[in-house]
Enzyme design. Structure first.
Site, short mmCIF file in Angstrom:
data_model
loop_
_atom_site.label_atom_id
_atom_site.label_comp_id
_atom_site.label_asym_id
_atom_site.label_seq_id
_atom_site.Cartn_x
_atom_site.Cartn_y
_atom_site.Cartn_z
CB CYS A 1 -0.92 -0.02 1.22
SG CYS A 1 -1.86 1.49 1.47
CB CYS B 1 0.16 1.98 4.10
SG CYS B 1 -1.52 1.41 3.83
#
Length: 210
Positions: A130, A133
């Protein structure tokens, strides 16, 4: 006339006393020349300490105080260096690395410790694939330094932990930043928008519970 003579007499008497005091001091110095040496040496040391203090302040950005103390009439100089941070970022870290939570037992231990301190914890639920993230993690670590000793920051990599932990957080999207307190998840921020907005939302979240 008598009054003027009295004034002159008192003036002469005062001058005579001062002259006698001066002679006594000169006699004492003549009999003990080390007194002058010690005084000069002390002044020289004092100048040296102050010079070194200024040099240290220029090089390191620290406020340096030099204290002199003479006790019980002894020619004893006590020096004490006291360093104080000149900039707040010297005294406090600018970033704090978030610690991982790897299973349900660790989450329970973290929550128990936070409950004892009456503090909230922040958990970033993330994944290595991600990009959002990964982008948010260092920004959250800066926020962790800002709230040092008031809130603790952690992260969970959902691909590296048991699914029981992921279900405990009821995670469906990433990144998800949750605030937990008193063993419960209180509020969360889904970090799908701009990073600075996410950080501001997390900050507002923390301010509600600290």
């Amino acid at each position: 006339m008598a009054f003027e003579n009295l004034k002159i007499s008192r003036h002469i008497s005062s001058s005579t006393k001062n002259l006698l005091k001066a002679k006594k001091i000169m006699a004492a110095l003549a009999s003990n020349p080390q007194m002058l040496t010690r005084q000069a040496h002390g002044n020289k040391k004092e100048q040296l300490w102050r010079k070194e203090s200024l040099n240290l302040e220029k090089k390191c950005g620290f406020c340096v105080s030099v204290y002199s103390n003479e006790k019980l009439g002894r020619s004893h100089m006590e020096k004490e260096w006291r360093l104080k941070a000149f900039w707040s970022n010297i005294a406090q870290p600018t970033t704090l690395e978030m610690e991982p939570i790897n299973n349900v037992e660790e989450l329970d231990a973290v929550l128990s410790h936070a409950r004892q301190l009456s503090q909230p914890i922040i958990i970033e639920w993330m994944a290595s694939w991600c990009r959002k993230c990964i982008y948010l993690k260092p920004k959250l670590e800066k926020l962790a330094a800002e709230y040092n000793n008031r809130a603790k920051f952690y992260y969970v990599d959902v691909n590296k932990v048991p699914q029981t932990l992921v279900k405990r957080g009821n995670i469906s999207k990433m990144p998800t930043i949750q605030l937990w307190k008193e063993d419960e998840m209180k509020e969360e921020v889904i970090g799908g928008h701009k990073g600075w907005l996410v950080i501001e939302e997390v900050r507002e979240l923390i301010n509600k519970f600290v």
